[in-house]
Design a protein around this motif. Structure first.
Motif, PDB file in Angstrom:
ATOM      1  N   HIS A 144       1.047  -1.230   0.271  1.00 21.80           N
ATOM      2  CA  HIS A 144      -0.098  -0.150  -0.143  1.00 21.80           C
ATOM      3  C   HIS A 144       0.909   1.347   0.024  1.00 21.80           C
ATOM      4  O   HIS A 144       1.564   1.343   0.943  1.00 21.80           O
ATOM      5  N   VAL A 145       0.753   1.982  -1.033  1.00 25.69           N
ATOM      6  CA  VAL A 145       1.736   3.349  -1.329  1.00 25.69           C
ATOM      7  C   VAL A 145       0.662   4.525  -1.012  1.00 25.69           C
ATOM      8  O   VAL A 145      -0.428   4.929  -1.584  1.00 25.69           O
ATOM      9  N   THR A 146       1.274   5.334  -0.316  1.00 20.38           N
ATOM     10  CA  THR A 146       0.526   6.709  -0.072  1.00 20.38           C
ATOM     11  C   THR A 146       1.424   7.781   0.059  1.00 20.38           C
ATOM     12  O   THR A 146       2.733   7.651   0.433  1.00 20.38           O
ATOM     13  N   LEU A 147       1.261   8.736  -0.797  1.00 19.76           N
ATOM     14  CA  LEU A 147       2.150   9.921  -1.229  1.00 19.76           C
ATOM     15  C   LEU A 147       1.447  11.357  -0.829  1.00 19.76           C
ATOM     16  O   LEU A 147       0.117  11.394  -1.086  1.00 19.76           O
ATOM     17  N   THR A 148       2.226  12.322  -0.124  1.00 20.64           N
ATOM     18  CA  THR A 148       1.443  13.360   0.240  1.00 20.64           C
ATOM     19  C   THR A 148       2.459  14.570  -0.154  1.00 20.64           C
ATOM     20  O   THR A 148       3.767  14.378   0.134  1.00 20.64           O
ATOM     21  N   PRO A 149       1.916  16.035  -0.384  1.00 18.65           N
ATOM     22  CA  PRO A 149       2.956  17.201  -0.414  1.00 18.65           C
ATOM     23  C   PRO A 149       2.733  17.622   0.702  1.00 18.65           C
ATOM     24  O   PRO A 149       3.812  18.786   0.747  1.00 18.65           O
ATOM     25  N   ASP A 150       2.165  17.411   1.664  1.00 15.29           N
ATOM     26  CA  ASP A 150       1.999  18.136   2.842  1.00 15.29           C
ATOM     27  C   ASP A 150       2.971  17.504   3.986  1.00 15.29           C
ATOM     28  O   ASP A 150       3.731  16.432   3.866  1.00 15.29           O
ATOM     29  N   SER A 151       2.937  18.205   4.999  1.00 17.36           N
ATOM     30  CA  SER A 151       3.756  17.761   5.936  1.00 17.36           C
ATOM     31  C   SER A 151       3.111  16.587   7.153  1.00 17.36           C
ATOM     32  O   SER A 151       3.604  16.187   7.941  1.00 17.36           O
ATOM     33  N   ALA A 152       1.724  16.350   6.656  1.00 18.60           N
ATOM     34  CA  ALA A 152       1.047  15.349   7.346  1.00 18.60           C
ATOM     35  C   ALA A 152       0.465  14.428   6.415  1.00 18.60           C
ATOM     36  O   ALA A 152      -0.317  15.212   5.457  1.00 18.60           O
ATOM     37  N   THR A 189      -8.305  20.601  -2.038  1.00 24.05           N
ATOM     38  CA  THR A 189      -8.033  19.068  -2.324  1.00 24.05           C
ATOM     39  C   THR A 189      -6.645  19.246  -3.399  1.00 24.05           C
ATOM     40  O   THR A 189      -6.413  20.446  -3.773  1.00 24.05           O
ATOM     41  N   TYR A 190      -6.252  18.420  -4.211  1.00 21.73           N
ATOM     42  CA  TYR A 190      -5.346  18.278  -5.172  1.00 21.73           C
ATOM     43  C   TYR A 190      -6.053  17.410  -6.413  1.00 21.73           C
ATOM     44  O   TYR A 190      -6.809  16.631  -6.216  1.00 21.73           O
ATOM     45  N   ARG A 191      -5.513  17.940  -7.551  1.00 23.33           N
ATOM     46  CA  ARG A 191      -5.577  17.171  -8.446  1.00 23.33           C
ATOM     47  C   ARG A 191      -4.412  16.196  -8.648  1.00 23.33           C
ATOM     48  O   ARG A 191      -3.153  16.747  -8.424  1.00 23.33           O
ATOM     49  N   ILE A 192      -4.456  14.892  -8.812  1.00 22.64           N
ATOM     50  CA  ILE A 192      -3.214  13.950  -8.492  1.00 22.64           C
ATOM     51  C   ILE A 192      -3.049  13.376  -9.694  1.00 22.64           C
ATOM     52  O   ILE A 192      -3.810  12.961 -10.549  1.00 22.64           O
ATOM     53  N   SER A 193      -1.816  13.131 -10.033  1.00 21.94           N
ATOM     54  CA  SER A 193      -1.244  12.189 -11.123  1.00 21.94           C
ATOM     55  C   SER A 193       0.196  11.587 -10.777  1.00 21.94           C
ATOM     56  O   SER A 193       0.769  11.926  -9.887  1.00 21.94           O
ATOM     57  N   ALA A 250       2.925  16.135  -9.480  1.00 21.86           N
ATOM     58  CA  ALA A 250       2.028  15.010  -9.091  1.00 21.86           C
ATOM     59  C   ALA A 250       0.780  15.720  -8.153  1.00 21.86           C
ATOM     60  O   ALA A 250      -0.236  15.055  -8.182  1.00 21.86           O
ATOM     61  N   PHE A 251       0.883  16.939  -7.576  1.00 19.55           N
ATOM     62  CA  PHE A 251       0.086  17.479  -6.961  1.00 19.55           C
ATOM     63  C   PHE A 251      -0.601  18.930  -7.566  1.00 19.55           C
ATOM     64  O   PHE A 251       0.572  19.758  -7.484  1.00 19.55           O
ATOM     65  N   THR A 252      -1.560  19.186  -7.731  1.00 20.11           N
ATOM     66  CA  THR A 252      -1.735  20.557  -8.175  1.00 20.11           C
ATOM     67  C   THR A 252      -3.059  21.000  -7.364  1.00 20.11           C
ATOM     68  O   THR A 252      -4.218  20.496  -7.370  1.00 20.11           O
ATOM     69  N   GLU A 308      -9.231  13.904 -10.621  1.00 17.40           N
ATOM     70  CA  GLU A 308      -9.634  15.058 -10.342  1.00 17.40           C
ATOM     71  C   GLU A 308      -9.437  15.616  -8.726  1.00 17.40           C
ATOM     72  O   GLU A 308      -9.287  16.902  -8.721  1.00 17.40           O
ATOM     73  N   ALA A 309      -9.650  14.578  -7.891  1.00 16.95           N
ATOM     74  CA  ALA A 309      -9.689  15.384  -6.635  1.00 16.95           C
ATOM     75  C   ALA A 309      -8.881  14.265  -5.607  1.00 16.95           C
ATOM     76  O   ALA A 309      -9.345  13.006  -5.723  1.00 16.95           O
ATOM     77  N   GLY A 310      -8.298  14.693  -4.608  1.00 15.47           N
ATOM     78  CA  GLY A 310      -7.584  13.667  -3.733  1.00 15.47           C
ATOM     79  C   GLY A 310      -6.749  14.302  -2.681  1.00 15.47           C
ATOM     80  O   GLY A 310      -5.973  15.261  -3.286  1.00 15.47           O
ATOM     81  N   SER A 311      -6.807  14.043  -1.586  1.00 14.14           N
ATOM     82  CA  SER A 311      -5.710  14.765  -0.451  1.00 14.14           C
ATOM     83  C   SER A 311      -4.480  13.744  -0.609  1.00 14.14           C
ATOM     84  O   SER A 311      -3.591  14.739  -0.297  1.00 14.14           O
ATOM     85  N   THR A 312      -4.589  12.650  -1.093  1.00 12.78           N
ATOM     86  CA  THR A 312      -3.130  11.939  -1.341  1.00 12.78           C
ATOM     87  C   THR A 312      -3.260  11.062  -2.508  1.00 12.78           C
ATOM     88  O   THR A 312      -4.303  10.937  -3.169  1.00 12.78           O
ATOM     89  N   ILE A 313      -1.851  10.727  -3.026  1.00 11.62           N
ATOM     90  CA  ILE A 313      -2.017   9.646  -3.941  1.00 11.62           C
ATOM     91  C   ILE A 313      -1.931   8.327  -3.194  1.00 11.62           C
ATOM     92  O   ILE A 313      -1.239   7.990  -2.470  1.00 11.62           O
ATOM     93  N   ASP A 314      -2.992   7.524  -3.406  1.00  8.46           N
ATOM     94  CA  ASP A 314      -3.070   6.350  -2.847  1.00  8.46           C
ATOM     95  C   ASP A 314      -3.207   5.201  -3.761  1.00  8.46           C
ATOM     96  O   ASP A 314      -4.271   5.062  -4.275  1.00  8.46           O
TER      97      ASP A 314
END
Length: 951
Positions: free
Chosen positions: A62-70, A147-151, A136-138, A374-380
């Motif tokens: 399970h892979v989770t990515l974020t541009p944030d500090s949490a 939220t982010y647009r994620i790729s 990866a995050f817009t 279109e929308a997501g808080s993380t890449i999951d």
């Protein structure tokens, strides 16, 4: 919306960047957490700040990515896993790489870039994240929520093939180099799960509209250099003629784009001519400034023909209220003009035509596969490793839930119609089937059994259905089950609407718009919010009280995209379901069908935990298989090209991890010439129904449905007609195959098996099969080759690499890795049996429970060792979950020509303790027909203990 804010990661980053020295950061840029690790990326290539890796088991990360500090984690709708696993893993750090390794998979994170690479236990590359300079995050916002647009881009291996991604209608199996929009639509199903032929899959845990494959935006037609028919640059020439007088031109104009895509676009059609009266011709030339593949996406309703340099590329039709989309591949040379002509004949005042183009891929993305939402808080997402597609799909079900077993009767024949208008029509239809001895297990009541202004009441109109309870009892007495259509839709006039509105369970925008539907003078309506758990309970309570208590056996959940307003633009559709209980409709758009099915499944299982639930739904999402739900391919048209498109649609839906799929045999909507067909139109209609029926007999679910003309066998053709005889033959053959088919059903639960199988599943090393879109395996033994051309008496069939193949009907042997021109007379489609197969055939039946399978004929196809496991259980309950079933392993050894019927494993109440097996051996030099009255090689009595027979 409930969220879990993980402040641990924020503290971790502060300690690394603020309180630690540079040497410390480089020494250990990661932290071990419960069930995994978190890697800190100070200078990411694409905006990733934290990478979290959590093994689900040895084969799934399970892979989770974020541009944030949490990490801002929301509960998953598709995954059912517990938060942490106890899978053993090791961690290594060297040369700026952090590696997490299990017994089967290694995930390596480059700390400098944040890029992840995945390997199997032998060090072979599975997939690597692409080193492309993209974000990866817009940042974005929907419904007031940030939220982010994620790729995410992944590198493709040489000649890699991609499958799954739900159900689509373009006759494409291999999505390498394709742009795939994952958005719920009538006939299009979004499932963000892709299976690679390189032994891995990616489950993209995101509920919003997603694009997969080549995620570049499609461009308008004027991305190409356009020339009018007179040679002027900048446009094509459009001419509008009268449909009833094609030589009379009404209007002519230049056009540079075609975008009659949505209901709101109808106003763009030239006011000088009515759409329903027109034939429109677009002609001129196109040119590109680079050589390569240009993919022309044509959305159409009505009749459309497309020619390139005089060659006809498309000749299609689709009903006006439900447009289709096709992809036309144009291989263009740089700087060369190609003559383009399109002719469009709209069918009615609301028809659709949109043309877009995907230009050749630039070198940097040409060998990639991407996912963008279109929308997501993380890449999951989940990286799922498996040696072959079956193991990858098993991993998908590990994450999203087992495919619960369907009732045995659902594997029989279903008769449906749009629609049976009265109780007598249903009873008379069943009586006719039984009188004519046409096998049948299920009859379906489609929509509008309620009073005209009572959609959503879930109440029968008693003037047409005087006693639903009595009707269902009569059906049950004839051993026929009853399925009913239930929409998530409510008219304002209903008591149910008032109750749901009072509790805040409804989407209200369509009400505020005062939008009327198409029934009579039109009624104002909306759908309920299936994301609200209390609304789901209320919906179940409503259909339980009004319908289930009357004896309903199965549910048909229609319009579950949700189709609140047909042919509305995507923006309008999102507004119509804004907000959802969980948050923005943009963020949760694709998950409605999953939540809707969840409410019905959980509700019925609470009320009646013994009877197996059966749900048929028009749309699907990852995880649907755990709710006893099958999907059908929507309101397709009754055209030959649509029949062909269903083959690829069913293959890829099955490769999306969901084993139960079906279609409207015959196609739902018909051209006007078929409504009351005579002469050559009647001939073609009968042949189309026959060919479609032959195909449908080898689908996971065998179901006839459609508009007028009626689709009952006896309404298609008289009893002596070849169409009638062929359809009856395949109906009976389906029932003879029940021991084989129901064993496949058992395997879907016990071994995560897939019934309708793309050829890549069973022949992964045969490169010829990667893009074959018109053949598939039905279980391990049967190669199915539908006939989808009018008047065809044969078709080309590729026999994959194997120890050989047998014609099912004649027993004639053919070598593998071989393309043949197979006979396909009116009465038969080509079906071949893989050498090294065992097929159990049961008794002749009128319904699934008419006789016990106490005498089974085993057809053994020699040429290789063979095995098959005969599965049986109680058929209608959930006792199999407690181990109450039997499995009889049957093996054939080629070298000794012996057949072993193994000891009966497990047991259940009512199991057969004594039965007869008749054995027919077919060998390359000893062809035998499929004939259940022929002399067999031997017959043995089986009492549950192992026995071996010399053949």
């Amino acid at each position: 919306m409930v969220k879990k804010h993980c402040t641990f990661w924020a503290l971790l980053i502060v300690s690394v960047f603020c309180g630690a020295t540079k040497a410390q950061v480089l020494t250990k840029p990661y932290s071990q957490i419960e069930g995994g690790i978190v890697v800190i990326v100070p200078h990411s290539l694409n905006g990733v700040r934290l990478v979290r890796l959590q093994p689900v088991n040895a084969s799934i990360i399970h892979v989770t990515l974020t541009p944030d500090s949490a990490f801002n984690d929301s509960p998953s709708l598709m995954a059912v896993l517990q938060q942490h696993s106890t899978t053993k893993f090791s961690i290594q750090y060297s040369n700026s790489e952090v590696a997490l390794t299990t017994d089967s998979v290694k995930a390596v994170v480059d700390v400098r870039s944040g890029l992840i690479s995945f390997y199997d236990a032998f060090g072979h590359v599975l997939v690597k994240q692409s080193a492309l300079p993209y974000s990866a995050f817009t940042k974005s916002m929907y419904g007031g929520n940030s939220t982010y647009r994620i790729s995410q881009y992944f590198d493709s291996q040489n000649n890699e093939a991609y499958y799954g991604l739900g159900q689509h209608q373009q006759s494409i199996v291999n999505y390498n180099g394709r742009h795939v929009d994952l958005i719920q639509n009538n006939t299009e199903v979004a499932v963000p799960f892709v299976v690679s032929d390189k032994n891995y899959g990616l489950l993209w845990d995101n509920n919003s509209i997603t694009t997969a494959g080549d995620i570049r935006e499609l461009q308008s037609l004027y991305a190409l250099k356009l020339y009018g028919k007179g040679g002027q640059q900048g446009w094509l020439s459009a001419s509008y003629n009268l449909k009833n007088n094609p030589d009379q031109k009404i209007f002519e104009q230049p056009i540079s784009e075609l975008d009659y895509n949505w209901l709101s676009d109808m106003k763009k059609f030239p006011y000088k001519v009515k759409m329903e009266d027109a034939i429109v011709t677009y002609e001129g030339a196109i040119e590109g400034d680079q050589s390569g593949l240009y993919q022309l996406q044509v959305k159409y309703a009505g009749y459309i023909k497309v020619w390139l340099d005089g060659k006809l590329l498309a000749d299609y039709w689709r009903q006006p209220w439900n447009p289709a989309t096709t992809i036309l591949d144009l291989n263009l040379q740089k700087g060369k003009k190609y003559q383009l002509k399109m002719q469009w004949v709209p069918s009615g005042s609301e028809s659709y035509l949109g043309v877009k183009v995907l230009i050749p891929a630039p070198s940097e993305v040409k060998n990639t596969f991407a996912l963008s939402s279109e929308a997501g808080s993380t890449i999951d997402y989940y990286l799922i490793y498996g040696k072959g597609a079956d193991r990858v799909i098993s991993g998908y079900r590990t994450v999203t839930g087992k495919a619960v077993m369907m009732p045995k009767w659902a594997m029989g024949f279903w008769q449906s119609r749009e629609r049976y208008k009265t109780q007598d029509e249903i009873l008379n239809t069943v009586n006719e089937f039984r009188t004519r001895k046409i096998p049948l297990d299920n009859i379906v009541q489609d929509w509008s059994y309620w009073k005209e202004n009572q959609w959503g009441s879930q109440e029968f109109d008693r003037t047409r259905f005087s006693s639903p309870e009595g009707m269902i009892k009569q059906l049950h007495a004839q051993n026929v089950h009853f399925m009913i259509s239930v929409w998530p839709k409510f008219y304002e006039e209903t008591d149910a609407y008032q109750a749901f509105d009072k509790d805040g369970f409804l989407f209200k925008r369509n009400i505020a718009n005062r939008q009327r539907d198409w029934i009579a003078q039109g009624y104002v309506s909306t759908f309920y919010d299936a994301f609200n758990p209390n609304a789901r309970k209320a919906f179940w309570n409503l259909i339980n009280q009004k319908l289930y208590t009357k004896g309903i056996d199965a549910w048909w959940l229609d319009a579950t995209e949700p189709d609140i307003l047909s042919n509305a633009s995507v923006t309008d559709r999102k507004m119509l379901m804004e907000p959802t209980y969980l948050g923005s409709s943009t963020q949760y758009f694709n998950a409605f069908p999953l939540q809707n099915a969840k409410g019905v499944y959980e509700g019925q299982r609470t009320v009646n935990p013994n009877n197996r639930i059966f749900i048929l739904t028009r749309s699907a999402f990852a995880g649907l298989q755990r709710y006893a739900a099958a999907t059908w391919s929507g309101d397709i048209a009754a055209r030959w090209e649509d029949m062909k498109a269903q083959i690829a649609a069913g293959i890829n839906f099955s490769l999306s991890g969901m084993p139960y799929w079906t279609m409207d045999i015959g196609g739902f909507a018909v051209e006007q010439r078929y409504e009351k067909p005579i002469g050559t139109d009647l001939d073609e209609w009968r042949e189309s129904m026959t060919r479609w029926y032959q195909f449908g007999a080898f689908a996971p679910l065998f179901r006839v449905h459609g508009q007028f003309p009626y689709r009952e066998i006896y309404n298609v053709a008289p009893q002596g007609h070849p169409a009638y005889q062929s359809m009856l033959y395949y109906d009976k053959l389906r029932y003879r195959l029940l021991p084989y088919i129901y064993s496949l059903v058992g395997a879907t639960y016990q071994q995560d098996y897939t019934i309708m199988r793309g050829l890549v599943m069973d022949f992964p090393h045969d490169n010829h099969v990667k893009s074959i879109n018109d053949e598939y395996m039905f279980g391990p033994a049967l190669l199915i080759n539908p006939v989808y051309k009018y008047g065809a008496k044969s078709r080309s069939v590729y026999l994959p690499q194997s120890n050989g193949w047998y014609n099912l009907y004649t027993g004639k042997y053919y070598k593998g890795n071989n393309t043949i021109e197979a006979d396909a007379p009116y009465s038969q489609i080509p079906v071949f049996v893989k050498a090294g197969s065992i097929i159990p055939f049961g008794p002749d039946l009128q319904y699934t429970t008419e006789k016990q399978p106490d005498h089974i004929t085993l057809y053994v196809y020699a040429g290789a060792d063979a095995k098959f496991t005969l599965y049986e259980d109680e058929g209608t309950n959930y006792n199999y979950e407690q181990g109450k079933f039997t499995e009889i392993p049957i093996t054939y050894h080629q070298s000794t020509q012996t057949l072993t019927i193994g000891g009966n494993m497990h047991s259940y109440t009512g199991m057969l303790k004594r039965r007869t097996f008749s054995i027919v051996l077919i060998k390359p030099d000893d062809a035998k027909k499929l004939d259940f009255s022929q002399k067999v090689n031997t017959t043995v009595t089986y009492t549950g203990t192992e026995l071996t027979v010399k053949l």
